[in-house]
Design a protein around this motif. Structure first.
Motif, PDB file in Angstrom:
ATOM      1  N   ASP A  52      80.833 -12.523 140.472  1.00  0.00           N
ATOM      2  CA  ASP A  52      81.452 -11.203 140.370  1.00  0.00           C
ATOM      3  C   ASP A  52      80.603 -10.135 141.053  1.00  0.00           C
ATOM      4  O   ASP A  52      80.341  -9.065 140.489  1.00  0.00           O
ATOM      5  N   TYR A  53      80.191 -10.434 142.280  1.00  0.00           N
ATOM      6  CA  TYR A  53      79.249  -9.562 142.988  1.00  0.00           C
ATOM      7  C   TYR A  53      79.850  -8.213 143.365  1.00  0.00           C
ATOM      8  O   TYR A  53      79.126  -7.254 143.624  1.00  0.00           O
ATOM      9  N   ASP A  54      81.195  -8.144 143.415  1.00  0.00           N
ATOM     10  CA  ASP A  54      81.828  -6.899 143.827  1.00  0.00           C
ATOM     11  C   ASP A  54      82.243  -6.026 142.649  1.00  0.00           C
ATOM     12  O   ASP A  54      82.876  -4.976 142.837  1.00  0.00           O
ATOM     13  N   VAL A  55      81.887  -6.430 141.425  1.00  0.00           N
ATOM     14  CA  VAL A  55      82.166  -5.616 140.245  1.00  0.00           C
ATOM     15  C   VAL A  55      81.345  -4.330 140.313  1.00  0.00           C
ATOM     16  O   VAL A  55      80.135  -4.365 140.561  1.00  0.00           O
ATOM     17  N   LYS A  56      81.978  -3.189 140.070  1.00  0.00           N
ATOM     18  CA  LYS A  56      81.254  -1.925 140.055  1.00  0.00           C
ATOM     19  C   LYS A  56      80.649  -1.680 138.673  1.00  0.00           C
ATOM     20  O   LYS A  56      81.254  -2.014 137.649  1.00  0.00           O
ATOM     21  N   PHE A  57      79.469  -1.105 138.668  1.00  0.00           N
ATOM     22  CA  PHE A  57      78.787  -0.785 137.417  1.00  0.00           C
ATOM     23  C   PHE A  57      77.920   0.438 137.664  1.00  0.00           C
ATOM     24  O   PHE A  57      77.627   0.783 138.825  1.00  0.00           O
ATOM     25  N   THR A  58      77.524   1.113 136.607  1.00  0.00           N
ATOM     26  CA  THR A  58      76.642   2.262 136.811  1.00  0.00           C
ATOM     27  C   THR A  58      75.192   1.793 136.890  1.00  0.00           C
ATOM     28  O   THR A  58      74.759   0.914 136.141  1.00  0.00           O
ATOM     29  N   ILE A  59      74.475   2.393 137.778  1.00  0.00           N
ATOM     30  CA  ILE A  59      73.140   1.927 138.143  1.00  0.00           C
ATOM     31  C   ILE A  59      72.125   2.066 137.016  1.00  0.00           C
ATOM     32  O   ILE A  59      71.194   1.284 136.918  1.00  0.00           O
ATOM     33  N   PHE A 190      70.974  12.294 133.964  1.00  0.00           N
ATOM     34  CA  PHE A 190      72.229  11.666 133.534  1.00  0.00           C
ATOM     35  C   PHE A 190      73.117  11.344 134.732  1.00  0.00           C
ATOM     36  O   PHE A 190      73.772  10.294 134.770  1.00  0.00           O
ATOM     37  N   LYS A 191      73.150  12.231 135.708  1.00  0.00           N
ATOM     38  CA  LYS A 191      73.970  11.973 136.900  1.00  0.00           C
ATOM     39  C   LYS A 191      73.432  10.785 137.696  1.00  0.00           C
ATOM     40  O   LYS A 191      74.212   9.943 138.160  1.00  0.00           O
ATOM     41  N   LEU A 192      72.123  10.722 137.851  1.00  0.00           N
ATOM     42  CA  LEU A 192      71.544   9.609 138.597  1.00  0.00           C
ATOM     43  C   LEU A 192      71.825   8.275 137.918  1.00  0.00           C
ATOM     44  O   LEU A 192      72.145   7.285 138.581  1.00  0.00           O
ATOM     45  N   CYS A 193      71.710   8.239 136.606  1.00  0.00           N
ATOM     46  CA  CYS A 193      71.987   7.000 135.876  1.00  0.00           C
ATOM     47  C   CYS A 193      73.451   6.596 135.990  1.00  0.00           C
ATOM     48  O   CYS A 193      73.786   5.414 135.847  1.00  0.00           O
ATOM     49  N   SER A 194      74.315   7.571 136.258  1.00  0.00           N
ATOM     50  CA  SER A 194      75.762   7.324 136.296  1.00  0.00           C
ATOM     51  C   SER A 194      76.281   7.003 137.690  1.00  0.00           C
ATOM     52  O   SER A 194      77.504   6.872 137.874  1.00  0.00           O
ATOM     53  N   MET A 195      75.407   6.870 138.680  1.00  0.00           N
ATOM     54  CA  MET A 195      75.865   6.475 140.009  1.00  0.00           C
ATOM     55  C   MET A 195      76.498   5.086 139.933  1.00  0.00           C
ATOM     56  O   MET A 195      75.941   4.179 139.332  1.00  0.00           O
ATOM     57  N   GLU A 196      77.658   4.954 140.561  1.00  0.00           N
ATOM     58  CA  GLU A 196      78.384   3.682 140.510  1.00  0.00           C
ATOM     59  C   GLU A 196      78.053   2.846 141.741  1.00  0.00           C
ATOM     60  O   GLU A 196      78.149   3.329 142.870  1.00  0.00           O
ATOM     61  N   VAL A 197      77.678   1.599 141.505  1.00  0.00           N
ATOM     62  CA  VAL A 197      77.197   0.725 142.582  1.00  0.00           C
ATOM     63  C   VAL A 197      77.760  -0.685 142.392  1.00  0.00           C
ATOM     64  O   VAL A 197      78.437  -0.986 141.412  1.00  0.00           O
ATOM     65  N   THR A 198      77.431  -1.553 143.348  1.00  0.00           N
ATOM     66  CA  THR A 198      77.679  -2.987 143.239  1.00  0.00           C
ATOM     67  C   THR A 198      76.367  -3.727 143.469  1.00  0.00           C
ATOM     68  O   THR A 198      75.352  -3.113 143.839  1.00  0.00           O
ATOM     69  N   CYS A 199      76.417  -5.040 143.305  1.00  0.00           N
ATOM     70  CA  CYS A 199      75.232  -5.862 143.586  1.00  0.00           C
ATOM     71  C   CYS A 199      74.728  -5.661 145.014  1.00  0.00           C
ATOM     72  O   CYS A 199      73.526  -5.695 145.265  1.00  0.00           O
ATOM     73  N   LYS A 200      75.657  -5.476 145.934  1.00  0.00           N
ATOM     74  CA  LYS A 200      75.265  -5.289 147.334  1.00  0.00           C
ATOM     75  C   LYS A 200      74.389  -4.053 147.493  1.00  0.00           C
ATOM     76  O   LYS A 200      73.366  -4.088 148.181  1.00  0.00           O
ATOM     77  N   ASP A 201      74.776  -2.962 146.856  1.00  0.00           N
ATOM     78  CA  ASP A 201      74.015  -1.719 146.978  1.00  0.00           C
ATOM     79  C   ASP A 201      72.582  -1.892 146.492  1.00  0.00           C
ATOM     80  O   ASP A 201      71.637  -1.463 147.165  1.00  0.00           O
TER      81      ASP A 201
END
Length: 305
Positions: A52-59, A190-201
């Motif tokens: 599930d490498y393309d799943v988005k999650f917060t960093i 709080f904003k930095l922790c909430s950046m949305e990324v994937t495994c690729k990023d």
């Protein structure tokens, strides 16, 4: 490599049932506990992925690497050490006890919450927007992803429930570790922790560090080798919270985790690895992600020790 990653992900999927998604930030409780994926990006520009490498999650706390790099580029290491140490901790990532009892009230390292909040105060910028954009722009550059932005639902959830982080920040304000307005430093955090990324990023972040500050995708140097050495050293001793020692023994590479389920690992001179698995162990680290990294390290002999 693709076949190896596929086998490792499938062999470790069962671990997700033994962990739990983070709930102290309510929005994170919506994460898929069964997701598990990996992305590998090597210093020659080769890319491999599985699960599930393309799943988005917060960093979440993986962002602390990027903030730390920006602070080191904006200050020399000696100046940064007047406010933040680089010592490991056996306490949890949101512990307040060491601020009061040890080390002249300095946070023990930049990889725990208190240290990350203090780190942001040392990043250049006259306003919270300046500081946030300084770090976000660097994040976009090193991931080669101009579309990274914050997940507003997670951001508001963190801001509305972040009283422990407020306690840490106000304590540091009282001891003059932080000179800026506490609420706007926290807003950046709080904003930095909430950046949305994937495994690729996050694999791209790892590859930058593996390549000593040079972006593998275009050869541009964006930070110094010395800064990368400092960041990798602190990741090795502090990046997996109070599980850092065990991780160093079992996996043996610099890494940083976040309670969104991400882990970035750095194999110096070779590759960056991003994994995601929102089911966490009791120390706040992805339980399945750690197992993937253990297997990958053992199969490819990646340990730096």
């Amino acid at each position: 490599m693709k076949d190896l990653l596929d086998a490792i992900v499938e062999n470790n999927r069962h671990w997700t049932q033994y962990g739990n998604v983070a709930t102290y930030i309510p929005e994170l409780s919506k994460g898929n506990a069964h997701a598990l994926g990996v992305y590998v990006y090597d210093v020659d520009g080769n890319e491999y992925s599985s699960g599930d490498y393309d799943v988005k999650f917060t960093i979440q706390s993986v962002s602390k690497i990027v903030s730390f790099m920006c602070a080191l580029m904006d200050n020399n290491f000696e100046k940064l050490c007047t406010k933040i140490s680089v010592a490991p901790t056996h306490d949890g990532f949101n512990s307040i006890v060491n601020l009061e009892t040890k080390n002249s009230h300095k946070p023990l390292n930049p990889m725990i919450n208190s240290g990350a909040i203090a780190t942001i105060s040392m990043v250049k910028g006259d306003t919270p927007e300046d500081k946030f954009n300084r770090i976000l722009d660097f994040m976009k550059k090193i991931t080669n992803n101009p579309n990274i932005n914050i997940n507003h639902d997670v951001y508001h959830s963190e801001k509305n429930t972040g009283d422990r982080n407020r306690a840490l920040a106000y304590f540091m304000k009282s001891t003059r570790i932080i000179g800026d307005d506490v609420e706007w430093i926290l807003d950046v955090y709080f904003k930095l922790c909430s950046m949305e990324v994937t495994c690729k990023d996050i694999a791209y972040i790892g590859a930058l560090l593996a390549n000593d500050g040079v972006l593998p995708f275009n050869g541009e140097r964006v930070t110094t080798k010395d800064i990368c050495k400092i960041v990798k050293a602190v990741m090795t001793t502090c990046g997996m919270y109070d599980g850092s020692g065990e991780f160093a023994v079992s996996v043996g590479v610099p890494a940083k985790s976040g309670v969104g389920g991400g882990i970035v690992a750095v194999v110096p001179k070779k590759m960056g690895i991003g994994v995601v698995g929102p089911a966490l162990d009791k120390k706040g680290n992805s339980i399945g992600g750690i197992q993937i990294l253990k297997d990958l390290s053992n199969r490819l002999d990646l340990s730096i020790f």
